[in-house]
Design a protein around this motif. Structure first.
Motif, mmCIF file in Angstrom:
data_model
loop_
_atom_site.group_PDB
_atom_site.id
_atom_site.type_symbol
_atom_site.label_atom_id
_atom_site.label_comp_id
_atom_site.label_asym_id
_atom_site.label_seq_id
_atom_site.Cartn_x
_atom_site.Cartn_y
_atom_site.Cartn_z
ATOM 1 N N TRP A 158 0.821 -1.209 0.000
ATOM 2 C CA TRP A 158 0.000 0.000 0.000
ATOM 3 C C TRP A 158 0.850 1.252 0.000
ATOM 4 N N ILE A 159 0.267 2.301 -0.567
ATOM 5 C CA ILE A 159 0.811 3.638 -0.383
ATOM 6 C C ILE A 159 -0.223 4.407 0.424
ATOM 7 N N ASN A 160 0.235 5.121 1.430
ATOM 8 C CA ASN A 160 -0.655 5.687 2.437
ATOM 9 C C ASN A 160 -0.577 7.202 2.452
ATOM 10 N N LEU A 174 5.239 -0.216 8.563
ATOM 11 C CA LEU A 174 4.553 -1.406 9.052
ATOM 12 C C LEU A 174 4.902 -2.623 8.204
ATOM 13 N N GLN A 175 5.342 -2.375 6.978
ATOM 14 C CA GLN A 175 5.649 -3.469 6.050
ATOM 15 C C GLN A 175 7.137 -3.619 5.758
ATOM 16 N N ALA A 191 -0.858 -8.578 3.660
ATOM 17 C CA ALA A 191 0.190 -7.578 3.452
ATOM 18 C C ALA A 191 1.558 -8.240 3.279
ATOM 19 N N VAL A 192 2.331 -7.700 2.364
ATOM 20 C CA VAL A 192 3.703 -8.173 2.128
ATOM 21 C C VAL A 192 4.620 -7.566 3.183
ATOM 22 N N ASP A 246 12.889 -8.399 0.594
ATOM 23 C CA ASP A 246 13.120 -9.543 -0.298
ATOM 24 C C ASP A 246 11.814 -10.010 -0.931
ATOM 25 N N ASN A 247 10.764 -10.034 -0.143
ATOM 26 C CA ASN A 247 9.462 -10.446 -0.671
ATOM 27 C C ASN A 247 8.924 -9.422 -1.667
ATOM 28 N N LEU A 248 9.187 -8.151 -1.403
ATOM 29 C CA LEU A 248 8.756 -7.109 -2.340
ATOM 30 C C LEU A 248 9.460 -7.264 -3.682
#
Length: 742
Positions: A186-188, A247-248, A456-457, A461-463
């Protein structure tokens, strides 16, 4: 007793002298076998003694570092000596005061002023006319997209935004919004709107810079609330791995190069979302940000024409490229034989732009060299007054009230906002009616992140894996692809057409079957195994698709009367099968113009019926081009009766006859169109062709559900019709922008 102590004293002195002699001997005995190598810490200590200076450094910065040819690097000037010693180790010193320096990492992105200006002059010398500048922009924009790995935009997740309840304040409202830009990412931000308004209002993007407290800072809140009170919807949002995205991801991830790409993708998706709102005025779109967000503002304005006015604050300089990887982590500055941020800012022209600079950072000399360049570029685009510079020589690197004031006045002027809404009785900017919210009020996902969705990712590394997979999906499922034609590139059935297509960033090339003349079939070299394999290998290496084989020999020859037509169709289909090409192009040409010569209609239908059966058996499609209206082409296809014969639609066909292009597309429908010749009059680029509303064309094709190849045939600049790179590069960039990037 005295003799004993005296003896011990002499022994200690002797040992110290020996150690000193050993040290001197060690320094003296170095040679090329050791590359005259010394520990960096020793060299720095020696420089301090020799020149009478202080060099501050942490032991961790010099540990295990050796200086080769150390003694050879000394010069009479201490700063030259330090540069000689430190530059090979990617270190430098910053002068804090007279005879005092601090060791730091070498900053490749920060140049000496004179070098930055010289580079700016070199860049600017490449163009002196509007045409040359357009060619330069057509080269830069797709390259920047590619450097960002955004040539193929990942698909938007089909999810609703997460929105918090609206908060009401004096003249404006605030609600927090999270947009899913990749699955689980997400972008917040916070969306500020006027408390009362009618109709459509401007949209202003406000990315956050690198200052502490992210978008929760008072200056961010003041700015966005003020813009909302003036009549705009202002979206304040976090950079990657900043603010709530922590948070991510970790704060260290912000300095990963891919962060630059994720930020750009985020801004694109924010624009997608906001401009889709019923109350958004798509003709009045602005963007402003300070520091790193100022660099981001320049980048996004260069890439996205939807942004109509921009105001980069305390960021722009020809001798500073952005100190954070989120500004320079991807090699955008390597494009076009190297570029810089000031040239990228010039790409905004003729759209209005405000440059805010100050005397306390790398923007300190903006009025002296860089701004005159921008003025020249805007004058070249016939809008010299659309660029301005507010230089605050006594201020430092922040987004203070004087910087905000300049932005308010600029946005009010160009987006038609109501400046009096934030002025007091004396006409001064007054932000006192704005409420500074506590940080927790601005969270989307709750005080402790409890509203963050379960899918949520987490982790960089996962991104990386997710982004690579989504880009690959976008490549393979690209709805619209942009193609070129080897014949029009002046490289008929030549390998150079493939390499030029790759260089111009098109997705594929249509390869001609060769001329007919008096031969029974085409002069087709692709049936030669060695030639064909070379074409296929080159296409694979350059990532260019060979999507169509063109039987353009029938432009000059008569398909409706040539005795050997079956042989030519057989050769084309055989070549298609060998090269795994799905589509072929068959122009009926002047001699088989059914509209002008109705008497040949039966012959054309009979031959196309045979060709259709041959194509059906081979599992390929033959696209024909006629001069008929869409309604007449529908009837023609019914009479041919083969699903393997379709229309290769050409924009110019209905336009030159005065027919409605959009209505023609709708009449044909998605199943009757094989491909589209995206071309019209051969005198202007597609972008400058007033007869074609390309956005409307895309919306129509979207609604029809059609997907496939848009092939650029002509649409060249009349002043330079034979400059293939100039013309087809510009048209390719334009079509990719419309059909693939928005």
């Amino acid at each position: 007793m005295w003799n004993k102590h005296h003896q011990q004293y002499k022994q200690v002195v002797f040992m110290l002298i020996c150690m000193m002699l050993l040290q001197v001997f060690a320094w003296a005995q170095l040679n090329t076998d050791q590359q005259y190598s010394r520990p960096l810490k020793e060299v720095l200590q020696n420089i301090q003694k020799k020149y009478g200076v202080v060099i501050k450094f942490a032991d961790s910065m010099v540990a295990n570092k050796m200086v080769t040819y150390a003694d050879w690097k000394y010069r009479p000037d201490v700063e030259v000596t330090l540069d000689n010693v430190l530059r090979p180790l990617e270190l430098k010193v910053k002068k804090e005061k007279e005879k005092q320096y601090k060791l730091s990492a070498y900053e490749y992105y920060r140049w000496p002023v004179a070098e930055g200006w010289a580079e700016m002059d070199r860049i600017a010398a490449q163009y002196n006319t509007p045409e040359a500048w357009e060619k330069r922009k057509a080269e830069l924009r797709p390259c920047i997209r590619e450097a960002l790995q955004l040539t193929h935009l990942p698909a938007r997740p089909n999810s609703a935004p997460i929105i918090t309840p609206k908060r009401m304040y004096d003249g404006y409202t605030v609600e927090n919004i999270a947009l899913e830009i990749l699955p689980g990412v997400w972008i917040n931000g916070s969306l500020y709107k006027p408390a009362k308004y009618k109709g459509k209002i401007p949209v202003i993007l406000n990315p956050d810079g690198h200052w502490e407290k992210q978008r929760y800072r008072p200056d961010c809140q003041y700015r966005c609330a003020a813009l909302a009170k003036m009549g705009a919807m202002a979206f304040s949002y976090d950079l990657f791995a900043w603010g709530e995205s922590l948070l991510q991801f970790n704060i260290e991830d912000h300095r990963r190069s891919l962060g630059m790409t994720i930020q750009a993708l985020g801004s694109i998706r924010i624009l997608d979302y906001l401009l889709a709102q019923k109350d958004a005025d798509t003709a009045r779109v602005g963007m402003t940000g300070g520091s790193g967000a100022g660099s981001h503002t320049v980048l996004m304005t260069a890439l996205d024409d939807r942004i109509k006015a921009s105001a980069p604050v305390v960021s722009l300089s020809s001798y500073f490229y952005g100190g954070c990887p989120c500004e320079s982590g991807m090699d955008i500055h390597g494009c076009g034989g190297r570029t810089n941020n000031v040239e990228l800012a010039a790409m905004a022209a003729p759209r209005p732009q405000l440059i805010v600079s100050d005397g306390g950072d790398w923007t300190d000399k903006m009025p002296e060299h860089d701004f005159p360049y921008l003025q020249k570029m805007y004058a070249m685009c016939s809008q010299p007054s659309a660029v301005s510079n507010v230089h605050l020589s006594n201020e430092k690197h922040d987004f203070g009230i004087n910087k905000r004031k300049a932005v308010y006045e600029f946005m009010a002027k160009y987006l038609q906002l109501q400046l009096p809404a934030i002025q007091n009785k004396t006409g001064e900017i007054d932000e006192s009616t704005i409420t500074i919210e506590p940080e927790q009020n601005m969270y989307v996902f709750g005080d402790k992140g409890e509203r963050l969705p379960a899918h949520a990712v987490h982790g960089f590394d996962n991104l990386e894996k997710l982004f690579a997979a989504e880009v690959e999906k976008a490549k393979t499922s690209q709805r619209y692809k942009i193609g070129l034609i080897d014949l029009m590139l002046l490289k008929r059935q030549k390998l150079g057409a493939i390499t030029l297509t790759a260089d111009l960033k098109a997705d594929g090339v249509e390869v001609d079957m060769g001329g007919l003349g008096n031969r029974p079939t085409f002069d087709n070299q692709l049936l030669n195994d060695s030639v064909r394999q070379l074409f296929l290998q080159t296409a694979k290496e350059r990532k260019v698709e060979l999507f169509c084989l063109a039987m353009t020999g029938y432009y000059a020859q008569s398909f409706c009367s040539r005795a050997e037509y079956i042989r030519s169709i057989e050769d084309c289909i055989r070549t298609m099968q060998l090269m795994q090409v799905k589509h072929a192009f068959l122009p009926l040409g002047v001699q088989c113009d059914i509209k002008k010569n109705p008497g040949i209609r039966d012959s054309v239908i009979a031959r196309l019926t045979i060709a259709g059966k041959m194509a059906e058996a081979a599992g390929v499609i033959i696209g024909i081009e006629t001069s008929l209206s869409a309604k007449e082409e529908v009837q023609l296809l019914k009479e041919i009766g083969s699903p393997a014969i379709k229309i290769y639609f050409n924009f110019s066909s209905p336009l030159k006859e005065g027919r409605d292009l959009i209505a023609e597309l709708k009449t044909l429908g998605k199943d009757r169109i094989s491909m589209i010749h995206a071309t019209n009059k051969d005198s202007v680029w597609l972008e400058n062709d007033s007869q074609i509303n390309m956005q409307q064309v895309k919306q129509t094709l979207d609604a029809m559900g059609w997907s496939g190849w848009l092939v650029i045939e002509r649409s060249r600049d009349a002043k330079k019709p034979s400059d293939t790179k100039y013309n087809y590069g510009a048209n390719t960039a334009y079509l990719k922008r419309i059909f693939q990037e928005e």
